[in-house]
Motif scaffolding. Structure first.
Motif, PDB file in Angstrom:
ATOM      1  N   TYR A 100       5.210   5.765   1.404  1.00  0.00           N
ATOM      2  CA  TYR A 100       4.032   6.786   0.959  1.00  0.00           C
ATOM      3  C   TYR A 100       4.689   5.909  -0.835  1.00  0.00           C
ATOM      4  CZ  TYR A 100       8.952   8.636  -0.348  1.00  0.00           C
ATOM      5  OH  TYR A 100       9.858   8.693  -1.282  1.00  0.00           O
ATOM      6  N   ASP A 101       3.668   6.030  -1.150  1.00  0.00           N
ATOM      7  CA  ASP A 101       3.969   5.007  -2.584  1.00  0.00           C
ATOM      8  C   ASP A 101       3.417   3.450  -1.837  1.00  0.00           C
ATOM      9  OD1 ASP A 101       4.144   5.555  -4.988  1.00  0.00           O
ATOM     10  OD2 ASP A 101       5.879   5.630  -4.882  1.00  0.00           O
ATOM     11  N   GLN A 119       9.801   4.182   3.014  1.00  0.00           N
ATOM     12  CA  GLN A 119      10.498   4.448   2.014  1.00  0.00           C
ATOM     13  C   GLN A 119      11.844   4.770   3.011  1.00  0.00           C
ATOM     14  OE1 GLN A 119      10.237   4.449  -1.232  1.00  0.00           O
ATOM     15  NE2 GLN A 119       7.816   4.202  -1.711  1.00  0.00           N
ATOM     16  N   ASN A 165       9.356  14.207  -2.936  1.00  0.00           N
ATOM     17  CA  ASN A 165       9.198  12.303  -3.492  1.00  0.00           C
ATOM     18  C   ASN A 165       7.404  11.741  -2.970  1.00  0.00           C
ATOM     19  OD1 ASN A 165      11.445  11.971  -5.094  1.00  0.00           O
ATOM     20  ND2 ASN A 165      12.111  11.456  -3.394  1.00  0.00           N
ATOM     21  N   ALA A 166       7.164  12.591  -1.901  1.00  0.00           N
ATOM     22  CA  ALA A 166       5.944  11.893  -0.900  1.00  0.00           C
ATOM     23  C   ALA A 166       4.716  12.565  -1.869  1.00  0.00           C
ATOM     24  CB  ALA A 166       6.459  12.384   0.445  1.00  0.00           C
ATOM     25  N   THR A 186       4.710  14.341  -5.013  1.00  0.00           N
ATOM     26  CA  THR A 186       4.531  13.498  -6.038  1.00  0.00           C
ATOM     27  C   THR A 186       3.429  11.810  -6.579  1.00  0.00           C
ATOM     28  OG1 THR A 186       7.057  14.417  -7.279  1.00  0.00           O
ATOM     29  CG2 THR A 186       6.178  12.919  -7.959  1.00  0.00           C
ATOM     30  N   SER A 187       4.114  11.517  -5.104  1.00  0.00           N
ATOM     31  CA  SER A 187       3.572   9.994  -4.444  1.00  0.00           C
ATOM     32  C   SER A 187       1.428  10.644  -4.602  1.00  0.00           C
ATOM     33  CB  SER A 187       3.700   9.401  -3.795  1.00  0.00           C
ATOM     34  OG  SER A 187       2.976   8.423  -3.647  1.00  0.00           O
ATOM     35  N   LYS A 238       0.378  11.465  -8.001  1.00  0.00           N
ATOM     36  CA  LYS A 238      -0.208  10.429  -8.724  1.00  0.00           C
ATOM     37  C   LYS A 238      -1.321   9.747  -7.866  1.00  0.00           C
ATOM     38  CE  LYS A 238       4.367   9.338  -9.153  1.00  0.00           C
ATOM     39  NZ  LYS A 238       5.089   8.123  -9.461  1.00  0.00           N
ATOM     40  N   ALA A 239      -1.183   9.571  -7.129  1.00  0.00           N
ATOM     41  CA  ALA A 239      -2.436   8.776  -6.025  1.00  0.00           C
ATOM     42  C   ALA A 239      -3.605   9.479  -6.219  1.00  0.00           C
ATOM     43  CB  ALA A 239      -1.890   8.238  -4.411  1.00  0.00           C
ATOM     44  N   THR A 256      -5.750  13.636  -1.054  1.00  0.00           N
ATOM     45  CA  THR A 256      -4.011  12.841  -0.760  1.00  0.00           C
ATOM     46  C   THR A 256      -3.280  13.196   0.505  1.00  0.00           C
ATOM     47  OG1 THR A 256      -3.119  13.321  -2.850  1.00  0.00           O
ATOM     48  CG2 THR A 256      -4.269  11.436  -2.894  1.00  0.00           C
ATOM     49  N   ASP A 288      -0.514  14.089   2.862  1.00  0.00           N
ATOM     50  CA  ASP A 288       1.092  13.348   3.379  1.00  0.00           C
ATOM     51  C   ASP A 288       1.640  14.616   4.675  1.00  0.00           C
ATOM     52  OD1 ASP A 288       4.247  13.048   3.608  1.00  0.00           O
ATOM     53  OD2 ASP A 288       4.509  15.341   2.557  1.00  0.00           O
TER      54      ASP A 288
END
Length: 187
Positions: A13-14, A18, A49-50, A52-53, A56-57, A175, A177
């Motif tokens: 991710y990001d 990771q 964290n994924a 959150t990424s 943002k994306a 987006t 996950d």
């Protein structure tokens, strides 16, 4: 078919690989009982964290024009078709399904589904509708992205399920996950 122990599989991710902080499990080829790869599972904080990424994306991805998203889908289609046999071999090792099925159904269907939706999105499949209520009144709908989606795929159809989840995010500008136990590859 040549057996290969694949490199350890981490999170992605990001825009990059990771390191996961969850447990590690070994994926086993069900047809030979030989190990395929060590899979680093996501912990709760890794999932956070994924997400959150992905949030943002979403800010820029949701503004990406449909034709640009369609081009990305078509690139994925070409990669699947170009690497059909390689992906099918990994799919066979990972799921235990015969190569005759993974090479002619699983990867091919994943590519076909991506291509169908690429053409749909490029051709205006995300347009809203306009309806005339009466002679002097019209209503319209607008299709717009809402945010982060989560996808959970089946172990026995990983490439098809991943393709469908990718469609959700690319077609609708969401987006996503995705999680799947034992996954050795992501497009």
């Amino acid at each position: 078919m040549t057996e290969a122990f694949h490199p350890p599989q981490h999170l992605y991710y990001d825009g990059k690989i990771q390191m996961a902080s969850g447990s590690i499990f070994r994926s086993i080829d069900p047809s030979t009982s030989r190990p395929l790869a060590d899979i680093h599972a996501a912990s709760h904080s890794d999932v956070d964290n994924a997400i959150t990424s992905a949030r943002k994306a979403f800010l820029s991805w949701s503004r990406t024009p449909p034709v640009a998203r369609a081009r990305i889908l078509l690139k994925a289609v070409q990669l699947l078709r170009d690497r059909n046999d390689e992906i099918a071999r990994i799919e066979t090792q990972d799921t235990g399904k015969p190569f005759s099925e993974t090479s002619t159904v699983d990867v091919v269907t994943g590519a076909d589904v991506l291509e169908f939706f690429a053409n749909l999105v490029a051709g205006g499949g995300l347009n809203g509708e306009t309806v005339q209520l009466r002679e002097d009144a019209w209503v319209y709908t607008k299709k717009e992205s809402l945010g982060v989606c989560a996808g959970i795929g089946a172990w026995n159809y990983p490439i098809q399920m991943y393709a469908a989840e990718a469609i959700i995010s690319t077609f609708t500008a969401e987006t996503v996950d995705t999680e799947r136990c034992g996954s050795l590859h992501h497009a």
